[in-house]
Structure formats: C-alpha cells, structure tokens
Design a protein around this motif. Structure first.
Motif, PDB file in Angstrom:
ATOM      1  N   THR A  80       0.840  -1.175   0.129  1.00  0.00           N
ATOM      2  CA  THR A  80      -0.115  -0.017  -0.122  1.00  0.00           C
ATOM      3  C   THR A  80       0.961   1.306  -0.088  1.00  0.00           C
ATOM      4  N   GLU A  81       2.123   1.226   0.852  1.00  0.00           N
ATOM      5  CA  GLU A  81       2.839   2.470   0.797  1.00  0.00           C
ATOM      6  C   GLU A  81       3.386   2.754  -0.600  1.00  0.00           C
ATOM      7  N   SER A  82       3.552   1.711  -1.375  1.00  0.00           N
ATOM      8  CA  SER A  82       4.274   1.973  -2.741  1.00  0.00           C
ATOM      9  C   SER A  82       3.106   2.457  -3.845  1.00  0.00           C
ATOM     10  N   MET A  83       1.959   2.653  -3.385  1.00  0.00           N
ATOM     11  CA  MET A  83       0.918   2.903  -4.308  1.00  0.00           C
ATOM     12  C   MET A  83       0.555   4.385  -4.270  1.00  0.00           C
ATOM     13  N   ILE A  84       0.687   5.203  -5.192  1.00  0.00           N
ATOM     14  CA  ILE A  84       0.581   6.634  -5.150  1.00  0.00           C
ATOM     15  C   ILE A  84      -0.606   6.926  -5.808  1.00  0.00           C
ATOM     16  N   LYS A  85      -0.975   8.147  -5.661  1.00  0.00           N
ATOM     17  CA  LYS A  85      -2.293   8.833  -6.364  1.00  0.00           C
ATOM     18  C   LYS A  85      -2.393   8.446  -7.880  1.00  0.00           C
ATOM     19  N   THR A  86      -1.256   8.292  -8.529  1.00  0.00           N
ATOM     20  CA  THR A  86      -1.467   8.266 -10.059  1.00  0.00           C
ATOM     21  C   THR A  86      -1.309   6.364 -10.429  1.00  0.00           C
ATOM     22  N   THR A  87      -1.085   5.679  -9.443  1.00  0.00           N
ATOM     23  CA  THR A  87      -0.952   4.210 -10.051  1.00  0.00           C
ATOM     24  C   THR A  87      -2.197   3.751 -10.636  1.00  0.00           C
ATOM     25  N   PRO A  88      -1.999   3.302 -11.760  1.00  0.00           N
ATOM     26  CA  PRO A  88      -3.336   2.882 -12.347  1.00  0.00           C
ATOM     27  C   PRO A  88      -3.748   1.442 -12.277  1.00  0.00           C
ATOM     28  N   PRO A  89      -5.056   1.079 -12.400  1.00  0.00           N
ATOM     29  CA  PRO A  89      -5.239  -0.086 -12.089  1.00  0.00           C
ATOM     30  C   PRO A  89      -4.746  -1.090 -13.074  1.00  0.00           C
ATOM     31  N   GLY A  90      -4.717  -2.461 -12.768  1.00  0.00           N
ATOM     32  CA  GLY A  90      -4.258  -3.363 -13.443  1.00  0.00           C
ATOM     33  C   GLY A  90      -5.012  -4.971 -13.138  1.00  0.00           C
ATOM     34  N   ARG A  91      -4.477  -5.845 -13.727  1.00  0.00           N
ATOM     35  CA  ARG A  91      -5.311  -7.094 -13.338  1.00  0.00           C
ATOM     36  C   ARG A  91      -4.983  -7.479 -11.715  1.00  0.00           C
ATOM     37  N   GLY A  92      -6.191  -7.768 -11.238  1.00  0.00           N
ATOM     38  CA  GLY A  92      -6.109  -7.802  -9.675  1.00  0.00           C
ATOM     39  C   GLY A  92      -6.526  -6.753  -9.063  1.00  0.00           C
ATOM     40  N   SER A  93      -6.453  -5.542  -9.475  1.00  0.00           N
ATOM     41  CA  SER A  93      -7.109  -4.037  -8.834  1.00  0.00           C
ATOM     42  C   SER A  93      -8.554  -4.384  -8.556  1.00  0.00           C
ATOM     43  N   ARG A  94      -9.000  -3.827  -7.506  1.00  0.00           N
ATOM     44  CA  ARG A  94     -10.371  -3.674  -7.347  1.00  0.00           C
ATOM     45  C   ARG A  94     -11.051  -2.633  -8.022  1.00  0.00           C
ATOM     46  N   LEU A  95     -12.003  -3.014  -8.892  1.00  0.00           N
ATOM     47  CA  LEU A  95     -12.519  -1.873  -9.783  1.00  0.00           C
ATOM     48  C   LEU A  95     -13.963  -1.501  -9.081  1.00  0.00           C
ATOM     49  N   ARG A 308      11.053   8.493  -3.355  1.00  0.00           N
ATOM     50  CA  ARG A 308      10.299   8.353  -2.039  1.00  0.00           C
ATOM     51  C   ARG A 308      10.126   6.982  -1.677  1.00  0.00           C
ATOM     52  N   THR A 309       9.669   5.915  -2.593  1.00  0.00           N
ATOM     53  CA  THR A 309       9.415   4.791  -2.199  1.00  0.00           C
ATOM     54  C   THR A 309      10.595   3.707  -2.365  1.00  0.00           C
ATOM     55  N   GLY A 310      11.573   4.148  -2.859  1.00  0.00           N
ATOM     56  CA  GLY A 310      12.900   3.256  -3.326  1.00  0.00           C
ATOM     57  C   GLY A 310      12.444   2.260  -4.361  1.00  0.00           C
ATOM     58  N   GLU A 311      11.372   2.322  -4.975  1.00  0.00           N
ATOM     59  CA  GLU A 311      10.860   1.357  -6.108  1.00  0.00           C
ATOM     60  C   GLU A 311      10.970   1.864  -7.493  1.00  0.00           C
ATOM     61  N   ASN A 312      10.901   1.209  -8.668  1.00  0.00           N
ATOM     62  CA  ASN A 312      10.813   1.626  -9.892  1.00  0.00           C
ATOM     63  C   ASN A 312       9.344   1.301 -10.463  1.00  0.00           C
ATOM     64  N   LEU A 313       8.656   2.677 -10.019  1.00  0.00           N
ATOM     65  CA  LEU A 313       7.071   2.574 -10.188  1.00  0.00           C
ATOM     66  C   LEU A 313       6.596   2.152 -11.474  1.00  0.00           C
TER      67      LEU A 313
END
Length: 330
Positions: A80-95, A308-313
């Motif tokens: 959840t911490e790596s999810m930012i306001k622009t993170t788009p949905p993908g397979r498995g996301s809750r629509l 900020r997240t230390g990941e390649n988003l």
C-alpha cells in the motif's frame, strides 16, 4: 461520463456543479457529485433551502485505506505504501461501478438534495503549513482511475479554483471540463490558461458564461472565448434565494412537477439542457483515459515517487490491461 467544473474563485462553479448534478438527478440519471474544492461548499449548494447539509465522511483522511482497498490482489503493487495517487489499475485491482454496493461507496457517500455526494474533506490543523490540498485530491484521482462507469452514468466534480487542477494528472480524468467564466477580464483569464494546457493533451473544454446581465456581457464573452462558449446563464433570483437560505418565489408559468429545478428561470434551465447534451455528444474514449493515466503516473514516478518509495514505479503499469466495462467482474 465524468464532468469537471473549473473556473476562477467566485465564478459560480460550485453553484453550477450543484445545479447540473440536480438537473441530472431530476432526469433520472445515475449521478455522483464529488466536492473536490478546498472550500467544501457543494453539500450546502446541493441542499434545498431549510435543509441541513449532510457532508459524507471525507475521502482525504482515509487515503491509506482507500489505497489498500483498491490495490486488491494486483501483484504489480508491492505494498500500500508504494501505491501513489497516479498508480493505474491492472489485473487484480479492485474496480468500482458507479454507486456500487462496495466498501468505498458505502462508507463515503451520503445524499444532499437528493444527489449522492462524496467529499475530499477540509484542511485540518495537522495539514496547515505542511501539506497541499493535492494530497487529499489523490483520493479522487484514485477513485476515478478505478471507476468503470457506463453510458448514461455521470460523475460531477467541483474542482479547485483557478488553474490549480493542472498541478496533478486529475485534469485528464474527465470526458468534458466546463469552465465557468464571468463576463470580466479576470473571469476569462483562467480560461486562457486552461485552454492552452488542455490543448496539449486533447482535453475537451467548454466555457459556460455565468452571471450574464445584459447583451454587452454576452458579447464580451463571445469576443474573449469564441467558439468555446457553449452557453450562458443569466443572473438568477432563484440561485440568490437558495444561497440566502430562502425558497425562491413560485413561477406561475413553471410546470407543476416534482423537479426541484422547475421554478429555475427558463433560460437557465435551458442552459443546463445544453450542457447535458454536450456531455452526451462524445462517447467515452477509454484508450485516451488510460494513456493519460499511464503517462502521468510515469511522470510522477520519475519526478519524485521512485525516490520516495525506493522502487521503480514504472513496473506498476500493466501492459496487458485496458480499462472498460469488460474488465468488471460478472
């Protein structure tokens, strides 16, 4: 369809957001109004005279919970911490379906003047001096990003004043943006900023003149915005009475219906109809919406979020996912 109302502070965008939402509801359309303005006056504008405005539990303070809910089982979002306001949905996301029987709608929707309403929430003491309002608007951006709304369904968002909406990718999440402009130089100054930014991304913008009192006012708007002027509303005693908490005088010529806007001035009722027709005139372009969502996510990732997240988003983008009605579970 998703509709944003923008304009200079004091132009009447909150009033028009409320009038348009009530117009859609009176027509029997599924509609959700969202208060995305820092001043949070939409509940009051939607509520008839004498009613106590009921504001729903705000989205902003529950942003972490909203992220956790929308993340679902998407394997591309590591936490959840790596999810930012622009993170788009993908397979498995809750629509989400509009006003569906889900946790988010159940918790965050109330009714004001018969219209379902969501609200981002106001600044509180802990925000002052350390946060910007876009942190709260991130909840709206995520909501729209995970919403699969269908034809004949409407989301109406009262946005922050001025060109501030361009500080995030939220402005790309709409099918049509109504820019409310008074017939003054200050009133149309925001239009020029919006026009130039919107053209860069192919965003549809239509100008709605407001508080027009005479032919000179209308001519001024036509000279300043040209063909982008869709329609205009004249000075309204009905609106002024509502803003003062009074019931507008009954118009004997108005039809005796259950429509709460039946006594609104005929010209202004017609303007709402013109706006409704403009919204419906272009079908949803899911490809464009998703393309912009991915573009702004990658911009944010490169600009600040990776550090900020230390990941390649960029890895959160699912290349095999395209939103649309077919992505909703049966």
């Amino acid at each position: 369809m998703r509709i944003a109302f923008v304009g200079k502070g004091g132009s009447g965008k909150t009033t028009l957001s409320a009038l348009f939402s009530r117009h859609l509801a009176a027509a029997g359309a599924p509609v959700l109004a969202i208060d995305g303005d820092i001043n949070q006056h939409l509940a009051e504008a939607l509520s008839p005279a004498g009613d106590t405005p009921v504001t729903p539990p705000p989205l902003g303070p529950r942003l972490h919970d909203i992220k956790a809910y929308l993340r679902g089982t998407n394997p591309r979002i590591t936490s959840t911490e790596s999810m930012i306001k622009t993170t788009p949905p993908g397979r498995g996301s809750r629509l989400l379906s509009l006003l569906g029987d889900d946790e988010l709608h159940t918790r965050h929707v109330s009714r004001a003047g018969g219209v379902p309403l969501m609200a981002t929430g106001e600044f509180d003491d802990s925000d002052l001096g350390v946060a910007c309002y876009h942190s709260k608007l991130g909840a709206v951006e995520l909501y729209l990003g995970h919403l699969i709304d269908g034809p004949g369904e409407y989301v109406v968002v009262d946005m922050t004043a001025g060109a501030d909406a361009f500080a995030s990718g939220l402005f790309t999440r709409f099918d049509l943006t109504f820019l409310v402009a008074e017939p003054t130089r200050k009133g149309v100054s925001v239009y020029r900023q919006y026009r130039d930014h919107a053209r860069e991304f192919g965003i549809r913008v239509a100008v709605v003149g407001n508080k027009v009192t005479c032919e000179e006012d209308l001519l001024f708007l036509k000279e300043q915005v040209g063909d982008d002027l869709l329609t205009h509303l004249v000075h309204s005693n009905w609106v002024r009475a509502a803003e003062q908490g009074r019931t507008a005088p009954v118009n004997p010529a108005a039809p005796n219906t259950s429509d709460p806007l039946s006594t609104l001035e005929p010209h202004n009722r017609h303007a709402l109809t013109v706006m409704h027709e403009a919204v419906d005139s272009h079908p949803r372009d899911w490809d464009r919406l998703h393309r912009h969502a991915v573009e702004f996510h990658l911009r944010n990732a490169r600009s600040w979020a990776d550090a900020r997240t230390g990941e390649n988003l960029a890895a959160q983008v699912d290349p095999e996912y395209l939103p649309g009605p077919a992505t909703l579970p049966c």
